[in-house]
Scaffold this motif. Structure first.
Motif, PDB file in Angstrom:
ATOM      1  N   VAL A   1      36.462  30.660  35.341  1.00 27.23           N
ATOM      2  CA  VAL A   1      35.940  30.969  36.676  1.00 27.23           C
ATOM      3  C   VAL A   1      35.064  29.827  37.177  1.00 27.23           C
ATOM      4  O   VAL A   1      35.126  29.439  38.353  1.00 27.23           O
ATOM      5  CB  VAL A   1      35.159  32.302  36.653  1.00 27.23           C
ATOM      6  N   LEU A   2      34.250  29.275  36.298  1.00 23.83           N
ATOM      7  CA  LEU A   2      33.386  28.156  36.655  1.00 23.83           C
ATOM      8  C   LEU A   2      34.222  26.946  37.078  1.00 23.83           C
ATOM      9  O   LEU A   2      33.958  26.318  38.118  1.00 23.83           O
ATOM     10  CB  LEU A   2      32.508  27.797  35.458  1.00 23.83           C
ATOM     11  N   ALA A   3      35.246  26.628  36.315  1.00 22.08           N
ATOM     12  CA  ALA A   3      36.096  25.475  36.628  1.00 22.08           C
ATOM     13  C   ALA A   3      36.829  25.666  37.956  1.00 22.08           C
ATOM     14  O   ALA A   3      36.935  24.730  38.766  1.00 22.08           O
ATOM     15  CB  ALA A   3      37.099  25.253  35.498  1.00 22.08           C
ATOM     16  N   LYS A   4      37.324  26.859  38.203  1.00 17.93           N
ATOM     17  CA  LYS A   4      38.046  27.124  39.452  1.00 17.93           C
ATOM     18  C   LYS A   4      37.114  27.069  40.662  1.00 17.93           C
ATOM     19  O   LYS A   4      37.526  26.651  41.755  1.00 17.93           O
ATOM     20  CB  LYS A   4      38.745  28.477  39.364  1.00 17.93           C
TER      21      LYS A   4
ATOM     22  N   LEU B   1      31.333  31.041  43.740  1.00 14.61           N
ATOM     23  CA  LEU B   1      31.564  32.114  42.767  1.00 14.61           C
ATOM     24  C   LEU B   1      31.530  33.495  43.416  1.00 14.61           C
ATOM     25  O   LEU B   1      32.187  34.427  42.950  1.00 14.61           O
ATOM     26  CB  LEU B   1      30.510  32.045  41.655  1.00 14.61           C
ATOM     27  N   HIS B   2      30.747  33.617  44.509  1.00 13.19           N
ATOM     28  CA  HIS B   2      30.605  34.906  45.181  1.00 13.19           C
ATOM     29  C   HIS B   2      31.721  35.178  46.187  1.00 13.19           C
ATOM     30  O   HIS B   2      31.809  36.265  46.730  1.00 13.19           O
ATOM     31  CB  HIS B   2      29.261  34.968  45.920  1.00 13.19           C
ATOM     32  N   GLY B   3      32.566  34.200  46.402  1.00 14.38           N
ATOM     33  CA  GLY B   3      33.454  34.268  47.548  1.00 14.38           C
ATOM     34  C   GLY B   3      34.789  34.951  47.368  1.00 14.38           C
ATOM     35  O   GLY B   3      35.563  35.013  48.318  1.00 14.38           O
ATOM     36  N   GLN B   4      35.119  35.436  46.174  1.00 13.76           N
ATOM     37  CA  GLN B   4      36.456  35.993  45.996  1.00 13.76           C
ATOM     38  C   GLN B   4      36.531  36.907  44.773  1.00 13.76           C
ATOM     39  O   GLN B   4      35.579  37.029  44.007  1.00 13.76           O
ATOM     40  CB  GLN B   4      37.462  34.868  45.850  1.00 13.76           C
ATOM     41  N   VAL B   5      37.695  37.535  44.602  1.00 12.45           N
ATOM     42  CA  VAL B   5      37.972  38.346  43.411  1.00 12.45           C
ATOM     43  C   VAL B   5      38.594  37.422  42.370  1.00 12.45           C
ATOM     44  O   VAL B   5      39.526  36.671  42.661  1.00 12.45           O
ATOM     45  CB  VAL B   5      38.935  39.503  43.739  1.00 12.45           C
ATOM     46  N   TRP B   6      38.057  37.492  41.151  1.00 10.57           N
ATOM     47  CA  TRP B   6      38.559  36.647  40.063  1.00 10.57           C
ATOM     48  C   TRP B   6      39.455  37.487  39.161  1.00 10.57           C
ATOM     49  O   TRP B   6      38.999  38.426  38.527  1.00 10.57           O
ATOM     50  CB  TRP B   6      37.393  36.066  39.268  1.00 10.57           C
ATOM     51  N   ASN B   7      40.708  37.125  39.109  1.00 14.81           N
ATOM     52  CA  ASN B   7      41.660  37.853  38.274  1.00 14.81           C
ATOM     53  C   ASN B   7      41.914  37.029  37.019  1.00 14.81           C
ATOM     54  O   ASN B   7      42.848  36.237  36.946  1.00 14.81           O
ATOM     55  CB  ASN B   7      42.960  38.111  39.032  1.00 14.81           C
ATOM     56  N   GLU B   8      41.065  37.245  36.025  1.00 12.16           N
ATOM     57  CA  GLU B   8      41.134  36.459  34.797  1.00 12.16           C
ATOM     58  C   GLU B   8      41.547  37.346  33.624  1.00 12.16           C
ATOM     59  O   GLU B   8      42.053  38.447  33.819  1.00 12.16           O
ATOM     60  CB  GLU B   8      39.789  35.790  34.544  1.00 12.16           C
ATOM     61  N   ALA B   9      41.311  36.872  32.399  1.00 12.48           N
ATOM     62  CA  ALA B   9      41.742  37.622  31.222  1.00 12.48           C
ATOM     63  C   ALA B   9      41.077  38.996  31.131  1.00 12.48           C
ATOM     64  O   ALA B   9      41.677  39.956  30.660  1.00 12.48           O
ATOM     65  CB  ALA B   9      41.462  36.814  29.960  1.00 12.48           C
ATOM     66  N   ALA B  10      39.843  39.097  31.591  1.00  9.04           N
ATOM     67  CA  ALA B  10      39.135  40.384  31.589  1.00  9.04           C
ATOM     68  C   ALA B  10      39.091  41.003  32.977  1.00  9.04           C
ATOM     69  O   ALA B  10      38.469  42.041  33.158  1.00  9.04           O
ATOM     70  CB  ALA B  10      37.714  40.211  31.061  1.00  9.04           C
ATOM     71  N   GLY B  11      39.717  40.357  33.938  1.00  7.74           N
ATOM     72  CA  GLY B  11      39.632  40.763  35.343  1.00  7.74           C
ATOM     73  C   GLY B  11      40.594  41.859  35.708  1.00  7.74           C
ATOM     74  O   GLY B  11      41.280  42.393  34.842  1.00  7.74           O
ATOM     75  N   PRO B  12      40.644  42.170  37.017  1.00  9.87           N
ATOM     76  CA  PRO B  12      39.965  41.487  38.124  1.00  9.87           C
ATOM     77  C   PRO B  12      38.513  41.954  38.303  1.00  9.87           C
ATOM     78  O   PRO B  12      38.178  43.077  37.955  1.00  9.87           O
ATOM     79  CB  PRO B  12      40.806  41.885  39.342  1.00  9.87           C
ATOM     80  N   TYR B  13      37.696  41.066  38.845  1.00  9.80           N
ATOM     81  CA  TYR B  13      36.310  41.406  39.127  1.00  9.80           C
ATOM     82  C   TYR B  13      35.752  40.421  40.151  1.00  9.80           C
ATOM     83  O   TYR B  13      36.352  39.390  40.437  1.00  9.80           O
ATOM     84  CB  TYR B  13      35.453  41.390  37.861  1.00  9.80           C
ATOM     85  N   SER B  14      34.591  40.779  40.703  1.00 11.55           N
ATOM     86  CA  SER B  14      33.905  39.900  41.642  1.00 11.55           C
ATOM     87  C   SER B  14      32.415  40.008  41.384  1.00 11.55           C
ATOM     88  O   SER B  14      31.967  40.802  40.546  1.00 11.55           O
ATOM     89  CB  SER B  14      34.241  40.283  43.086  1.00 11.55           C
ATOM     90  N   PHE B  15      31.631  39.216  42.111  1.00  7.41           N
ATOM     91  CA  PHE B  15      30.178  39.219  41.956  1.00  7.41           C
ATOM     92  C   PHE B  15      29.523  39.676  43.253  1.00  7.41           C
ATOM     93  O   PHE B  15      29.960  39.299  44.347  1.00  7.41           O
ATOM     94  CB  PHE B  15      29.674  37.814  41.601  1.00  7.41           C
ATOM     95  N   ASP B  16      28.464  40.481  43.126  1.00  8.27           N
ATOM     96  CA  ASP B  16      27.746  40.901  44.317  1.00  8.27           C
ATOM     97  C   ASP B  16      26.762  39.812  44.751  1.00  8.27           C
ATOM     98  O   ASP B  16      26.696  38.732  44.160  1.00  8.27           O
ATOM     99  CB  ASP B  16      27.062  42.256  44.114  1.00  8.27           C
ATOM    100  N   GLU B  17      25.987  40.088  45.796  1.00  8.37           N
ATOM    101  CA  GLU B  17      25.100  39.061  46.361  1.00  8.37           C
ATOM    102  C   GLU B  17      24.019  38.600  45.387  1.00  8.37           C
ATOM    103  O   GLU B  17      23.454  37.510  45.542  1.00  8.37           O
ATOM    104  CB  GLU B  17      24.448  39.584  47.642  1.00  8.37           C
ATOM    105  N   ASP B  18      23.729  39.424  44.361  1.00 10.03           N
ATOM    106  CA  ASP B  18      22.724  39.055  43.361  1.00 10.03           C
ATOM    107  C   ASP B  18      23.327  38.375  42.134  1.00 10.03           C
ATOM    108  O   ASP B  18      22.603  38.024  41.200  1.00 10.03           O
ATOM    109  CB  ASP B  18      21.943  40.296  42.919  1.00 10.03           C
TER     110      ASP B  18
END
Length: 384
Positions: free
Chosen positions: A323-326, A343-360
């Motif tokens: 996620v960091l590299a992308k 990092l806050h701008g999208q849904v990350w569909n990774e090995a443990a995903g999908p997930y996203s980050f809130d404003e905090d």
């Protein structure tokens, strides 16, 4: 004219000095320069001796794939640090990392009581802090623009363990917790959730890293003689968890034992007997039975390369680095503030995903997995 020149010198020098003293500007400049030369430098820090996991192997696997697939323009360089497993050693390590202005990010730490103070150090020095495994909810409640966490927090775990107890009709529970940041926080979260589910906490007691086996046995005997309970919730860390479970059983308490993600450790399950089948439960962030294509790819690659099964710390750091590299590739810079924003701008569909980050910076939409011990390992358990 001489006085005018003197005025310019006296006026300009402090401005230059103030600018060079700004740790955020200094880091941004160093990171930009390194990025132009084709490198992104990331620190990976954990309590390696106190908490041996497959984390570092997974980090190396992620680095290899990220560089092979050319996810970023620059090559990913990882530097490993051991934080010593204590707050004092951990903060010293954090200052050591922060002193190197070439680092754009740090992924760590493993223990919540170390993560909390270190996150403030990284924030001051403008260093992106990617929490990959600590669960304490205060991490993402400090208005820290440089922090993201791809680990659910203790409120999530506490609520899910209480839901497990409710579904299994454990209406009277006992809490035994480690007297540290994580242990206190998750036991508080569990107790509050129990109240919401109508579950009675009949007794709550703590231990610390110096508590002897005899002292634990005294507590266990007191529970047996003075309380009626359907299950014991334990909040702690390995290897103490293993010792506590053994002492509980040796003193004749046979009821179910429940816990959160620290239970999901191969070092714990490999030493449990088949007599514990169906009697020890945990809530984990790691589902080795996932049908996510990216997870299965990660699982197979890891097992082929290292001859061992990955654990939850391996999965968490693998995801964090991808996620960091992308994010860096997306904004075409390794400047921490810009990467954090991406990092806050999208849904990350990774090995443990999908997930996203809130404003905090806290993770959203991550599903936890309830597990039960059976035949030497934890397997997924359905809450009906």
């Amino acid at each position: 004219m001489k006085y005018f020149r003197l005025f310019i010198i006296l006026f300009v020098i402090p401005l230059v000095s103030c600018s060079s003293d700004d740790p955020v500007k200094v880091r941004n400049s160093a990171v930009k320069k390194l990025y132009r030369h084709g490198t992104v430098k990331v620190a990976v820090v954990n309590s390696l001796e106190q908490n041996p996991t497959e984390m570092w192997n997974a980090a190396l696997l992620a680095q290899e794939k990220i560089n092979e697939e050319k996810i970023m323009k620059a090559k990913l360089e990882l530097v490993k640090f051991d934080d010593g497993g204590t707050i004092t050693a951990g903060t010293k390590t954090a200052y050591e990392i922060a002193a190197d202005n070439d680092f754009c990010a740090v992924v760590g730490h493993g223990f919540s009581d170390i993560s909390l103070p270190c996150s403030l150090i990284y924030q001051f020095y403008g260093l992106l802090n990617f929490n990959f495994i600590s669960t304490v909810h205060e991490l993402t409640e400090r208005n820290n623009p440089y922090l993201v966490s791809n680990m659910p927090d203790d409120n999530d775990f506490g609520n899910e363990v209480a839901r497990l107890c409710d579904k299994n009709n454990y209406k009277n529970v006992l809490i035994y917790y480690l007297e540290n940041t994580s242990g206190i926080s998750i036991s508080n979260a569990f107790e509050l959730a129990c109240n919401n589910f109508g579950i009675d906490v009949v007794n709550r007691e703590s231990f610390d890293l110096t508590t002897t086996d005899k002292a634990i046995a005294r507590s266990v005997k007191k529970w047996k003689n003075n309380f009626i309970f359907d299950a014991v919730f334990i909040a702690g860390r390995m290897p103490l968890l293993q010792e506590i479970i053994m002492i509980i059983r040796d003193n004749g308490i046979t009821c179910p034992i429940v816990g959160a993600d620290p239970f999901d450790d191969p070092a714990l399950t490999e030493n449990l007997s088949d007599a514990e089948n169906g009697n020890i439960f945990c809530v984990s962030n790691y589902n080795e039975e996932s049908d996510n294509v990216k997870f299965m790819e990660f699982y197979d690659l890891f097992k082929k390369k290292y001859g061992a099964e990955p654990d939850q710390e391996a999965l968490q750091i693998y995801d964090a680095l991808f996620v960091l590299a992308k994010s860096i590739a997306q904004v075409d810079t390794a400047v921490p503030a810009a990467v954090a924003k991406a990092l806050h701008g999208q849904v990350w569909n990774e090995a443990a995903g999908p997930y996203s980050f809130d404003e905090d910076g806290a993770i959203k939409d991550r599903k936890l997995t309830v597990k039960v011990f059976k035949d030497g390992k934890f397997e997924e358990y359905s809450l009906k």
